[in-house]
Design an enzyme around this catalytic site. Structure first.
Site, PDB file in Angstrom:
ATOM      1  N   ASP A  11     -27.509 -32.188 -10.696  1.00 15.51           N
ATOM      2  CA  ASP A  11     -27.613 -33.644 -10.556  1.00 15.51           C
ATOM      3  C   ASP A  11     -26.391 -34.246 -11.240  1.00 15.51           C
ATOM      4  O   ASP A  11     -26.241 -34.135 -12.465  1.00 15.51           O
ATOM      5  CB  ASP A  11     -28.889 -34.172 -11.219  1.00 15.51           C
ATOM      6  CG  ASP A  11     -30.139 -33.804 -10.443  1.00 15.51           C
ATOM      7  OD1 ASP A  11     -30.046 -33.619  -9.220  1.00 15.51           O
ATOM      8  OD2 ASP A  11     -31.218 -33.702 -11.056  1.00 15.51           O
ATOM      9  N   ASP A 130     -38.147 -37.469  -2.253  1.00 15.64           N
ATOM     10  CA  ASP A 130     -38.670 -37.768  -3.581  1.00 15.64           C
ATOM     11  C   ASP A 130     -40.036 -38.414  -3.389  1.00 15.64           C
ATOM     12  O   ASP A 130     -40.145 -39.511  -2.821  1.00 15.64           O
ATOM     13  CB  ASP A 130     -37.734 -38.711  -4.333  1.00 15.64           C
ATOM     14  CG  ASP A 130     -36.391 -38.057  -4.623  1.00 15.64           C
ATOM     15  OD1 ASP A 130     -36.392 -36.887  -5.047  1.00 15.64           O
ATOM     16  OD2 ASP A 130     -35.351 -38.706  -4.423  1.00 15.64           O
TER      17      ASP A 130
END
Length: 258
Positions: A11, A130
């Site tokens: 990330d 998500d």
């Protein structure tokens, strides 16, 4: 049983790898290019690179960082974050990505999945999802969230299982299922979410969000029926190595590439 993949996740925020809890309180985990090379040498099966604030910042993904990261790898690379159209996807593939992951852009324009599959093949198009549990839902349901770099994202008012099925119909060749509730907690993946999606789609499902031990990886594959497991914190901070995870899974009868 097909070989199960172990996939470290980078990330990236501001050019550095970070890791937070439920998309908040990020802490530094290192340089993406050096970490990519490290995981390549350790025996990772693939690598995922997410520019986590590209969509929320309304800017392009960091092309130079992607290019330098790809240059250190001899394993497949998936890149996501801020990809809004076919041209963005093409730039990532030219920079060295093997697959592109779309999340917010796919929710806002589902036809982008079909366009990507037609242009580059379904094997190149990954749906990044998500999802967050809907409190009090019975049976349990999950909602898709977008712009997740923006302090946890925004609910898209879309059922996660329904969205997974639709994305596959549109041409997605793989789905990364990330639980917002479990992300960074190291308490295990959302196995019910994984199982619900894995049983409804015909493409590989990658578990994401919540890995704390190799046992969590095992549970994602067996109870959650995932085809691959993505993890960040346990690898970035040296709690376990890729080979630790693979030896554990192999010892439990899971086929992995050693």
């Amino acid at each position: 049983m097909l070989t199960k993949r172990i996939i470290p996740c980078l990330d990236v925020k501001g050019g550095r790898v970070v890791k937070g809890i439920k998309f908040r309180a990020h802490r530094d985990a290192g340089d993406p290019v050096e970490l990519a090379a490290f995981y390549n040498e350790q025996g990772a099966d693939e690598l995922v690179f997410y520019d986590i604030t590209a969509s929320s910042d309304k800017r392009p993904i960091m092309l130079d960082v992607v290019r330098r990261t790809a240059g250190r790898l001899f394993i497949p690379l998936t890149v996501g974050g801020g990809l809004r159209n076919i041209e963005d996807m093409h730039r990532m593939l030219e920079a060295g990505a093997d697959k592109v992951s779309i999340n917010t852009a796919a929710v806002l324009n589902p036809d982008l999945i079909s366009e990507g599959a037609r242009s580059f093949g379904s094997q190149c198009i990954v749906l990044g999802m998500d999802a967050k549990r809907i409190p009090g839902s019975n049976p349990i349901r999950w909602q898709v969230h977008t712009f997740t770099g923006a302090d946890g994202g925004y609910s898209a008012n879309i059922d996660a299982v329904d969205w997974a099925k639709k994305a596959v119909e549109l041409g997605a060749g793989e789905i990364v299922v990330n639980s917002i509730d479990a992300d960074g907690t190291k308490t295990g993946y959302d196995l019910e979410l994984l199982k619900a999606i894995s049983e409804r789609v015909t493409v590989p499902v990658v578990a994401s969000g919540g890995a704390g031990t190799p046992e969590d990886l095992y549970q994602a594959i067996t109870a959650g029926k995932a085809d691959a497991v993505l993890a960040a914190s346990i690898f970035h901070y040296g709690e376990y190595s890729i080979i630790d995870a693979k030896k554990y899974l192999a010892g439990k009868g899971i086929p992995v590439r050693l």
